[in-house]
Design a protein around this motif. Structure first.
Motif, PDB file in Angstrom:
ATOM      1  N   ASP A   1     -10.907   1.071  -4.851  1.00 43.19           N
ATOM      2  CA  ASP A   1      -9.741   1.904  -4.581  1.00 43.19           C
ATOM      3  C   ASP A   1      -8.784   1.184  -3.629  1.00 43.19           C
ATOM      4  O   ASP A   1      -7.552   1.262  -3.778  1.00 43.19           O
ATOM      5  CB  ASP A   1     -10.193   3.228  -3.977  1.00 43.19           C
ATOM      6  CG  ASP A   1      -9.156   4.327  -4.180  1.00 43.19           C
ATOM      7  OD1 ASP A   1      -8.168   4.084  -4.903  1.00 43.19           O
ATOM      8  OD2 ASP A   1      -9.337   5.422  -3.620  1.00 43.19           O
ATOM      9  N   GLY A   2      -9.340   0.475  -2.634  1.00 44.71           N
ATOM     10  CA  GLY A   2      -8.504  -0.300  -1.733  1.00 44.71           C
ATOM     11  C   GLY A   2      -7.782  -1.420  -2.450  1.00 44.71           C
ATOM     12  O   GLY A   2      -6.602  -1.684  -2.186  1.00 44.71           O
TER      13      GLY A   2
ATOM     14  N   ALA B   1       0.801  -1.224   0.000  1.00 43.45           N
ATOM     15  CA  ALA B   1       0.000   0.000   0.000  1.00 43.45           C
ATOM     16  C   ALA B   1       0.833   1.273   0.000  1.00 43.45           C
ATOM     17  O   ALA B   1       0.269   2.367  -0.142  1.00 43.45           O
ATOM     18  CB  ALA B   1      -0.935   0.000   1.204  1.00 43.45           C
ATOM     19  N   LYS B   2       2.146   1.180   0.190  1.00 38.49           N
ATOM     20  CA  LYS B   2       2.966   2.388   0.249  1.00 38.49           C
ATOM     21  C   LYS B   2       2.773   3.236  -1.001  1.00 38.49           C
ATOM     22  O   LYS B   2       2.656   2.699  -2.110  1.00 38.49           O
ATOM     23  CB  LYS B   2       4.443   2.006   0.421  1.00 38.49           C
ATOM     24  CG  LYS B   2       4.768   1.465   1.800  1.00 38.49           C
ATOM     25  CD  LYS B   2       6.249   1.137   1.923  1.00 38.49           C
ATOM     26  CE  LYS B   2       6.587   0.622   3.319  1.00 38.49           C
ATOM     27  NZ  LYS B   2       8.011   0.282   3.455  1.00 38.49           N
TER      28      LYS B   2
ATOM     29  N   HIS C   1       0.700   4.809   1.086  1.00 47.80           N
ATOM     30  CA  HIS C   1      -0.389   4.816   2.047  1.00 47.80           C
ATOM     31  C   HIS C   1      -0.036   3.900   3.227  1.00 47.80           C
ATOM     32  O   HIS C   1       0.764   2.975   3.093  1.00 47.80           O
ATOM     33  CB  HIS C   1      -1.685   4.342   1.398  1.00 47.80           C
ATOM     34  CG  HIS C   1      -2.048   5.110   0.160  1.00 47.80           C
ATOM     35  ND1 HIS C   1      -2.126   6.478   0.129  1.00 47.80           N
ATOM     36  CD2 HIS C   1      -2.342   4.698  -1.103  1.00 47.80           C
ATOM     37  CE1 HIS C   1      -2.458   6.884  -1.081  1.00 47.80           C
ATOM     38  NE2 HIS C   1      -2.593   5.815  -1.854  1.00 47.80           N
TER      39      HIS C   1
ATOM     40  N   ILE D   1      -6.985   1.321   5.246  1.00 49.81           N
ATOM     41  CA  ILE D   1      -5.934   1.949   4.447  1.00 49.81           C
ATOM     42  C   ILE D   1      -6.101   3.453   4.591  1.00 49.81           C
ATOM     43  O   ILE D   1      -7.197   3.983   4.403  1.00 49.81           O
ATOM     44  CB  ILE D   1      -6.019   1.523   2.973  1.00 49.81           C
ATOM     45  CG1 ILE D   1      -5.975  -0.002   2.849  1.00 49.81           C
ATOM     46  CG2 ILE D   1      -4.894   2.150   2.172  1.00 49.81           C
ATOM     47  CD1 ILE D   1      -6.117  -0.506   1.433  1.00 49.81           C
TER      48      ILE D   1
ATOM     49  N   ARG E   1      -6.944  -1.382  -5.570  1.00 50.14           N
ATOM     50  CA  ARG E   1      -5.911  -0.746  -6.394  1.00 50.14           C
ATOM     51  C   ARG E   1      -4.688  -0.380  -5.544  1.00 50.14           C
ATOM     52  O   ARG E   1      -3.547  -0.505  -6.000  1.00 50.14           O
ATOM     53  CB  ARG E   1      -6.485   0.499  -7.062  1.00 50.14           C
ATOM     54  CG  ARG E   1      -5.534   1.202  -8.026  1.00 50.14           C
ATOM     55  CD  ARG E   1      -6.149   2.463  -8.616  1.00 50.14           C
ATOM     56  NE  ARG E   1      -7.405   2.182  -9.280  1.00 50.14           N
ATOM     57  CZ  ARG E   1      -8.600   2.523  -8.806  1.00 50.14           C
ATOM     58  NH1 ARG E   1      -8.706   3.156  -7.650  1.00 50.14           N
ATOM     59  NH2 ARG E   1      -9.691   2.238  -9.468  1.00 50.14           N
ATOM     60  N   ALA E   2      -4.927   0.047  -4.312  1.00 50.15           N
ATOM     61  CA  ALA E   2      -3.827   0.486  -3.458  1.00 50.15           C
ATOM     62  C   ALA E   2      -2.853  -0.639  -3.150  1.00 50.15           C
ATOM     63  O   ALA E   2      -1.651  -0.401  -3.026  1.00 50.15           O
ATOM     64  CB  ALA E   2      -4.377   1.076  -2.165  1.00 50.15           C
TER      65      ALA E   2
ATOM     66  N   ARG F   1      -5.100   7.473   3.869  1.00 48.10           N
ATOM     67  CA  ARG F   1      -4.609   8.431   2.878  1.00 48.10           C
ATOM     68  C   ARG F   1      -4.536   9.795   3.562  1.00 48.10           C
ATOM     69  O   ARG F   1      -5.539  10.276   4.096  1.00 48.10           O
ATOM     70  CB  ARG F   1      -5.539   8.479   1.670  1.00 48.10           C
ATOM     71  CG  ARG F   1      -5.098   9.451   0.575  1.00 48.10           C
ATOM     72  CD  ARG F   1      -6.117   9.455  -0.546  1.00 48.10           C
ATOM     73  NE  ARG F   1      -6.109   8.188  -1.258  1.00 48.10           N
ATOM     74  CZ  ARG F   1      -7.166   7.701  -1.920  1.00 48.10           C
ATOM     75  NH1 ARG F   1      -8.315   8.349  -1.921  1.00 48.10           N
ATOM     76  NH2 ARG F   1      -7.066   6.558  -2.549  1.00 48.10           N
TER      77      ARG F   1
END
Length: 841
Positions: free
Chosen positions: A770-771, A532-533, A535, A723, A773-774, A725
């Motif tokens: 979106d999660g 996730a970096k 994030h 996650i 994708r992260a 942001r």
């Protein structure tokens, strides 16, 4: 007792004679054999800063295999077949070329190839560097034009060099930008800014790889390079390999029909009949795994799933090779009019309807169906009892629907699935760190001074998905040397090059030349945090409660079984307002902080399936031992009227009231009932009570179902997490799974909708996507306890997927898990088309 390795003795066992000894030494684990002692096992407590970490032996399976090569070749439109054949020729001369593929540079970014290249998991992405002789075979007169006006002896020497060495005289396109982007996307070849292998040459002596000729014990032959001039000839050459130096006789030049026969026949022995009639009987094809001392393993799948690729474009050629490595047996048919028995001749064992998938990277599904049905309609009709038999074994699908469970790999025939045990410590986040390096052994038939191979270590209870972040520092244990060798996650485990990449002194021993990295198997939370970096990932409140329950019960699997059993319903009666009418009134009390119950109340609670009194007694005792239930007394105070629950370990003759702090004596006036002696009561652990109150049984039973559906290695599971942001949570994920080849995220609901109205549903779905994708997740699982998701949720999900894929943006596969917790749950793939319905997998 003094430890010979500088540690301290704290407790362990010896076998024969029976004695007791223990050693603690930082990062060390040993098994010693000595004289009359059959085995001396040192159980070590690895200490860091005075705090002992958990220690265990990690059970592994070790594999030795040739490197997987993805070779990028020039793709001049008029000569792409010739360039592809030249790349195959160079690949055919390398040990393990059967595990590699050739891709023209013009299609490395083709969307139909993205997923299959990722699942191939290449060890090296190489630029093809042809010799001058190969360039001359593609562009006649190229050498003469490059040498210009040189004459005499200087020209002869220059011509010899130009024909034998890699071509660097210009005229070839620059492939480096495309290759660099591909390496970055696939996360291969690099140790920080260094690349191990960069080019594939025609001459194996110029490579840092092992030549096939040095390993093969039988004669090997391929299709002579000058003969491969058409896509059909290339389709056959991709099966058996290309010989860049084999001479040809004009009388043996085959026509297109001969090439087609070679493509559609099952056995590769036809190569010996009409291309090399004088070859020995034991000759093998260049790309035959047996020629490279290799065997193919198909792991975590019940059987192979054949694929047929149609179309005569470069992307079809690349897709056919990659699909053969990833999905199973594959046949490329680049010609326009296949015969009715083309597929059956190549795949006679697969006769069931739809068992062979036909696809194309250059043609639409409609065009593929038209071509295949035209072929099928020309077949001879067969009748049984007067009825026509239509045993069509193929189904036409788009490339993105080529979903095959498990993975394939080529391994050394005598060095695979070898048991190993590696001492490791368990870090606070669940990651495992190797306490000792594991030196590679030299597989039979290889020479450590000459040959290179890949070492693969697989832990059956700790799979690692081939994620882009799982390379280098992420997999090296503390104090490990990241420059020793290139380490990355692949094939569900950790793979690394057999030989050291850093400085090796001259005259080093075998152990000094082979790599022995200190390894780390990251936990799934650690993988998600790295993925996730920039994030940040952190456990949610629900995830922290689940972690407490996992600690009490011993594992995530035990918590899942608890959620699926009658014990969940029994403990649900501890929630305020959930008491059953059959429970005696003096058997439970609702206090300010919790509800407490006696065993009489628990014994009177109806359950399905039923537990008798002895079963309940044993289960309550077990829960009390684990800490899910706390045994104690409900006591009052002489100063204030409050009754509180006091755990057994806090009960003394004199105690202080938790509310007002007044001192009390343990007398009859203080306990809840008027009996002569108090009765034990039980309080549910607050974290478990909150789990039950928040319907945590739905995600727990969802992961329990998915865990049981997995084949082979057991997947890793992670509880709820957030996650962040810009420091603020933007999505909460209910569960995550890591298989040997993919990461899944999941959302679990007791209801059948993601929201009340269309806007709410879309907002929640977009947050979940979106999660995904992260962290680059491959699947999103929508789980519900209801029999089906409502129409609004399915409509929004289909439209979002359709829009993302139409725009060429990232979109994970979305699966629907319904009827969670029932006896008949269903797991289905959601199709992105707006007018489609879920197709059962």
């Amino acid at each position: 007792m003094t430890c010979p390795f500088g540690g301290t003795c704290t407790g362990s066992t010896l076998r024969r004679p029976r004695r007791y000894l223990s050693v603690s030494s930082p990062g060390l684990g040993l098994k010693l054999w000595s004289g009359r002692y059959r085995m001396l096992e040192w159980r070590l407590l690895c200490q860091s800063g005075g705090v002992a970490d958990e220690f265990r032996f990690l059970t592994l399976r070790a594999f030795a295999r040739p490197p997987r090569l993805l070779v990028v070749v020039p793709s001049a439109e008029a000569q792409w077949v010739r360039w592809a054949a030249a790349g195959l020729g160079a690949l055919s001369r390398v040990w393990g070329g059967c595990a590699g593929a050739v891709v023209p540079a013009s299609v490395v970014d083709h969307p139909a190839l993205a997923d299959v290249m990722r699942r191939m998991q290449p060890d090296h992405v190489l630029e093809y560097a042809p010799s001058g002789a190969t360039v001359e075979g593609i562009y006649p007169g190229a050498v003469a034009r490059a040498l210009g006006g040189l004459e005499g002896e200087a020209r002869r020497q220059a011509e010899d060099i130009a024909r034998t060495e890699a071509w660097n005289l210009g005229g070839l396109p620059d492939l480096e930008p495309a290759i660099a982007a591909l390496r970055e996307r696939l996360s291969v070849n690099a140790i920080r800014d260094a690349v191990q292998e960069t080019h594939l040459f025609d001459d194996p002596a110029q490579m840092g790889l092992t030549a096939l000729a040095d390993v093969a014990v039988r004669p090997v032959l391929g299709v002579p390079f000058p003969l491969v001039t058409t896509p059909t000839a290339l389709a056959y050459a991709a099966r058996v390999g290309v010989d860049l130096q084999a001479p040809i006789a004009e009388s043996l030049v085959p026509d297109e029909a001969r090439w087609r026969d070679g493509v559609t026949q099952r056995a590769g022995t036809v190569l010996l009949d009409w291309l090399h009639p004088a070859s020995p009987q034991d000759t093998l094809a260049l790309l035959d795994p047996a020629a490279a001392r290799c065997v193919r393993l198909d792991r975590d799948r019940l059987r192979a799933e054949p694929v047929v690729v149609v179309g005569d474009r470069p992307e079809d050629f690349a897709l056919a090779q990659l699909a053969g490595l990833v999905h199973g047996p594959c046949m490329w048919m680049p010609w326009q009019d296949p015969s009715p028995f083309t597929i059956m001749g190549r795949f006679p064992r697969w006769r069931g309807p739809g068992t062979i998938r036909v696809t194309s990277a250059s043609m639409s599904v409609q065009d593929v169906e038209a071509r295949m049905h035209t072929m099928w309609d020309r077949r001879p009709r067969a009748f049984v009892n007067g009825k026509e038999v239509d045993d069509k074994a193929f189904v036409c699908v788009p490339v993105e629907d080529l979903r095959t469970r498990g993975n394939s790999l080529y391994v050394h025939e005598q060095a695979w699935d070898l048991p190993r045990s590696l001492p490791a410590t368990v870090l606070p986040d669940g990651s495992l760190e190797a306490a000792l390096g594991l030196p590679a052994e030299v597989p039979p038939g290889l020479d450590a001074a000459r040959d290179k191979w890949q070492v693969l270590l697989v832990a059956s209870d700790h799979p690692l998905p081939p994620h882009r972040t799982l390379t280098g520092d992420a997999l090296h244990a503390g104090q490990g040397n990241v420059w020793e060798t290139f380490v990355r996650a692949a094939d569900g485990g950790i793979t690394y090059s057999s030989h050291r990449f850093d400085f090796v002194p001259r005259g080093a021993s075998l152990a000094g030349t082979l790599a022995a990295p200190r390894l780390r198997w990251p936990s799934l939370p650690a993988v998600l945090a790295m993925a996730a970096k920039p994030h940040r990932v952190q456990p949610s409140a629900a995830g922290k409660r689940a972690a407490v329950a996992e600690r009490l019960l011993g594992s995530r699997a035990a918590l899942e079984d608890f959620a699926a059993g009658p014990g969940w319903d029994l403990l649900q009666t501890f929630l305020p307002g959930q008491q059953h009418p059959g429970q005696p009134e003096d058997g439970w009390w609702s206090l300010k902080t919790s509800v407490v119950m006696t065993f009489r109340a628990l014994a009177a609670t109806p359950l399905e399936p039923e537990w008798d009194t002895s079963q309940r007694r044993a289960q309550v005792d077990e829960w009390a031992r684990q800490g899910l239930l706390r045994r104690g007394l409900a006591l009052g105070c002489q100063e204030c009227p409050a009754f509180e629950f006091y755990p057994l370990e806090e009960i003394t003759q004199h105690y202080r009231c938790r509310r007002c702090g007044a001192g009390n004596d343990l007398t009859q006036a203080r306990w809840k009932t008027g009996t002569s002696e108090p009765e034990w009561t039980y309080e549910l652990h607050p974290a478990v009570a909150e789990l039950i109150d928040n319907n945590a049984d739905v995600p727990l039973q969802a992961t329990r179902y998915l865990r049981r559906q997995a084949r082979g290695m057991r997947p890793l599971m992670a509880a709820e997490f957030e996650i962040l942001r810009n420091g603020e949570p933007f999505v909460e994920i209910d569960f995550a799974l890591a298989h040997a080849d993919e990461i899944w995220l999941g959302e679990a609901k007791k209801t059948n909708a993601l929201g009340d109205v269309h806007r709410d549903i879309k907002r929640e779905l977009c947050k979940l996507l979106d999660g995904c994708r992260a962290v680059a997740a491959h699947r999103l699982v929508l789980a519900t306890a209801a029999p089906a998701w409502n129409t609004a949720t399915l409509t929004v999900a289909r439209r979002e997927l359709h829009g993302l894929r139409t725009a060429g943006k990232y979109a994970p596969d979305v699966y629907l898990l319904t009827a969670v917790g029932s006896s008949t749950p269903a797991f289905e793939l959601l199709t992105p088309a707006q007018d489609a319905t879920p197709v059962r997998q």
